[in-house]
Design a protein around this motif. Structure first.
Motif, PDB file in Angstrom:
ATOM      1  N   GLU A   1       0.985  -1.438  -0.237  1.00 35.27           N
ATOM      2  CA  GLU A   1      -0.286  -0.162  -0.144  1.00 35.27           C
ATOM      3  C   GLU A   1       0.282   1.150   0.032  1.00 35.27           C
ATOM      4  O   GLU A   1       0.734   2.330  -0.646  1.00 35.27           O
ATOM      5  N   ALA A   2       1.893   1.752   1.297  1.00 37.68           N
ATOM      6  CA  ALA A   2       2.795   1.919   0.845  1.00 37.68           C
ATOM      7  C   ALA A   2       3.455   3.014  -0.214  1.00 37.68           C
ATOM      8  O   ALA A   2       4.542   3.476  -1.066  1.00 37.68           O
ATOM      9  N   ILE A   3       4.304   1.827  -1.063  1.00 43.55           N
ATOM     10  CA  ILE A   3       4.543   1.762  -2.482  1.00 43.55           C
ATOM     11  C   ILE A   3       3.663   1.963  -3.352  1.00 43.55           C
ATOM     12  O   ILE A   3       3.870   3.296  -4.366  1.00 43.55           O
TER      13      ILE A   3
ATOM     14  N   TYR B   1       2.862   5.962  -3.051  1.00 40.19           N
ATOM     15  CA  TYR B   1       4.120   7.067  -3.885  1.00 40.19           C
ATOM     16  C   TYR B   1       3.978   6.675  -4.765  1.00 40.19           C
ATOM     17  O   TYR B   1       4.675   7.940  -5.337  1.00 40.19           O
ATOM     18  N   ALA B   2       3.831   5.843  -5.231  1.00 36.92           N
ATOM     19  CA  ALA B   2       4.143   5.790  -7.131  1.00 36.92           C
ATOM     20  C   ALA B   2       2.889   6.125  -7.749  1.00 36.92           C
ATOM     21  O   ALA B   2       3.418   7.613  -8.360  1.00 36.92           O
ATOM     22  N   GLU B   3       2.048   5.929  -6.876  1.00 34.65           N
ATOM     23  CA  GLU B   3       0.514   7.356  -7.526  1.00 34.65           C
ATOM     24  C   GLU B   3       0.874   9.349  -7.176  1.00 34.65           C
ATOM     25  O   GLU B   3       0.927   9.747  -8.465  1.00 34.65           O
TER      26      GLU B   3
ATOM     27  N   ARG C   1       8.164   6.718 -19.570  1.00 26.83           N
ATOM     28  CA  ARG C   1       8.830   6.822 -19.047  1.00 26.83           C
ATOM     29  C   ARG C   1       7.868   6.011 -17.648  1.00 26.83           C
ATOM     30  O   ARG C   1       8.662   5.646 -16.928  1.00 26.83           O
ATOM     31  N   ILE C   2       7.258   6.570 -17.304  1.00 25.97           N
ATOM     32  CA  ILE C   2       5.854   6.303 -16.900  1.00 25.97           C
ATOM     33  C   ILE C   2       5.683   5.002 -16.234  1.00 25.97           C
ATOM     34  O   ILE C   2       5.587   4.060 -16.049  1.00 25.97           O
ATOM     35  N   ALA C   3       5.924   4.169 -17.977  1.00 26.85           N
ATOM     36  CA  ALA C   3       5.391   2.566 -17.799  1.00 26.85           C
ATOM     37  C   ALA C   3       6.607   2.352 -17.542  1.00 26.85           C
ATOM     38  O   ALA C   3       6.447   0.720 -16.459  1.00 26.85           O
ATOM     39  N   MET C   4       7.468   2.530 -17.567  1.00 28.19           N
ATOM     40  CA  MET C   4       8.745   2.266 -17.367  1.00 28.19           C
ATOM     41  C   MET C   4       8.668   2.051 -15.682  1.00 28.19           C
ATOM     42  O   MET C   4       8.969   0.982 -14.886  1.00 28.19           O
ATOM     43  N   TYR C   5       8.277   2.961 -15.384  1.00 21.64           N
ATOM     44  CA  TYR C   5       8.407   3.423 -13.758  1.00 21.64           C
ATOM     45  C   TYR C   5       7.422   2.572 -13.128  1.00 21.64           C
ATOM     46  O   TYR C   5       7.316   1.791 -11.683  1.00 21.64           O
ATOM     47  N   SER C   6       6.257   2.281 -13.354  1.00 24.05           N
ATOM     48  CA  SER C   6       5.151   1.329 -13.211  1.00 24.05           C
ATOM     49  C   SER C   6       5.292  -0.150 -12.607  1.00 24.05           C
ATOM     50  O   SER C   6       5.616  -0.914 -11.932  1.00 24.05           O
TER      51      SER C   6
ATOM     52  N   VAL D   1       7.901  -0.472 -10.158  1.00 20.76           N
ATOM     53  CA  VAL D   1       6.719  -0.234  -8.920  1.00 20.76           C
ATOM     54  C   VAL D   1       6.127  -1.435  -8.776  1.00 20.76           C
ATOM     55  O   VAL D   1       6.036  -1.946  -7.812  1.00 20.76           O
ATOM     56  N   GLU D   2       5.644  -2.095  -9.778  1.00 21.69           N
ATOM     57  CA  GLU D   2       5.167  -3.739  -9.807  1.00 21.69           C
ATOM     58  C   GLU D   2       6.303  -5.561  -9.554  1.00 21.69           C
ATOM     59  O   GLU D   2       6.315  -5.556  -8.478  1.00 21.69           O
ATOM     60  N   MET D   3       7.512  -4.483 -10.203  1.00 25.99           N
ATOM     61  CA  MET D   3       8.780  -5.300  -9.581  1.00 25.99           C
ATOM     62  C   MET D   3       8.999  -5.010  -8.210  1.00 25.99           C
ATOM     63  O   MET D   3       9.282  -6.053  -6.806  1.00 25.99           O
TER      64      MET D   3
END
Length: 263
Positions: free
Chosen positions: A125-127, A130-132, A205-210, A213-215
């Motif tokens: 949830e915290a991840i 922060y990512a959002e 960049r957003i796709a890579m960052y997403s 985050v999932e990893m």
């Protein structure tokens, strides 16, 4: 000394020897090792010798009287075999203890390293939270490039990789899965720190960052599972770890709507 006294002494010595054998084979943490060595000695050495030499000697003894020197040689051979057995037992017990100590040390070090990384990940949830917020900023500012720190959370694993076979089957799969994920995250983080990442469009960049985050969330799940298995193994040995594996597998199968044994 009466005629009955020698027999009493022999009977007492025999009972004492049996008691000592029982303690060695069924008491203490090394009893399993002693039993295994004894079984190997009986079936791989004692039994073949009895068949090859014992039966012919019994048949010969029933027909002719054997010389005392031959009986002495047989007794000496028995003593030598018992000495070999004793040496083998203590040698194997020493090796077993050394392996157990090494396993405990590796588990402690890996547990500490994974735990330290999990503390920095907080929770799923915290991840997500922060990512959002970060992705929202990236969407609002096309020129904003997030700073990605270096990922290197596998020092202990890299140090013991050549001797990882000492880990038990109950924990090694979960540990390898976690560190494989950590190394994949590290590789992706290194790519996102490079100049090529800065030249991409913001959507990419957003796709890579997403994905990053999932990893991270997957690493959190893998690490939590690995530390749970290590803790279970430390507290209850292989049976406790096996029970946890079955429990987790059953819950996963239930969530997917399948029975644990279905394809």
């Amino acid at each position: 000394m009466t005629e009955a006294q020698p027999y009493s002494l022999w009977a007492g010595a025999g009972l004492l020897a049996l008691a000592a054998l029982g303690v060695a084979l069924f008491a203490g943490p090394d009893a399993g090792t002693s039993r295994r060595i004894l079984v190997q000695f009986l079936f791989r050495i004692a039994l073949p010798i009895c068949i090859i030499l014992g039966l012919p000697l019994v048949l010969i003894a029933r027909t002719i009287d054997l010389e005392d020197r031959l009986w002495q040689a047989l007794i000496a051979g028995l003593v030598i075999a018992m000495g070999w057995l004793t040496t083998a037992m203590f040698t194997e017990i020493g090796r077993s203890r050394q392996r157990a100590e090494r396993l405990r040390d590796y588990h402690k070090a890996i547990y500490a390293e994974i735990g330290n990384n999990l503390n920095t990940l907080w929770s799923a949830e915290a991840i997500d939270g922060y990512a959002e917020r970060l992705i929202g900023r990236m969407q609002g500012d096309p020129d904003f490039v997030p700073f990605i720190p270096k990922e290197h959370n596998d020092h202990v694993y890299d140090a013991i990789i050549d001797r990882i076979d000492v880990l038990p089957r109950q924990t090694i799969d979960a540990i390898v899965a976690y560190y494989s994920q950590v190394k994949a995250i590290s590789a992706l983080a290194e790519d996102m720190r490079g100049d090529a990442f800065k030249t991409l469009s913001q959507d990419r960049r957003i796709a890579m960052y997403s994905d990053y985050v999932e990893m991270k969330k997957q690493a959190l799940a893998f690490g939590t599972y690995a530390t749970s298995l290590i803790r279970a193994f430390a507290e209850g040995g292989a049976p406790a770890a096996d029970a946890l594996i079955r429990s987790v597998s059953s819950r996963a199968a239930a969530r997917s709507g399948q029975s644990p044994g279905s394809e």
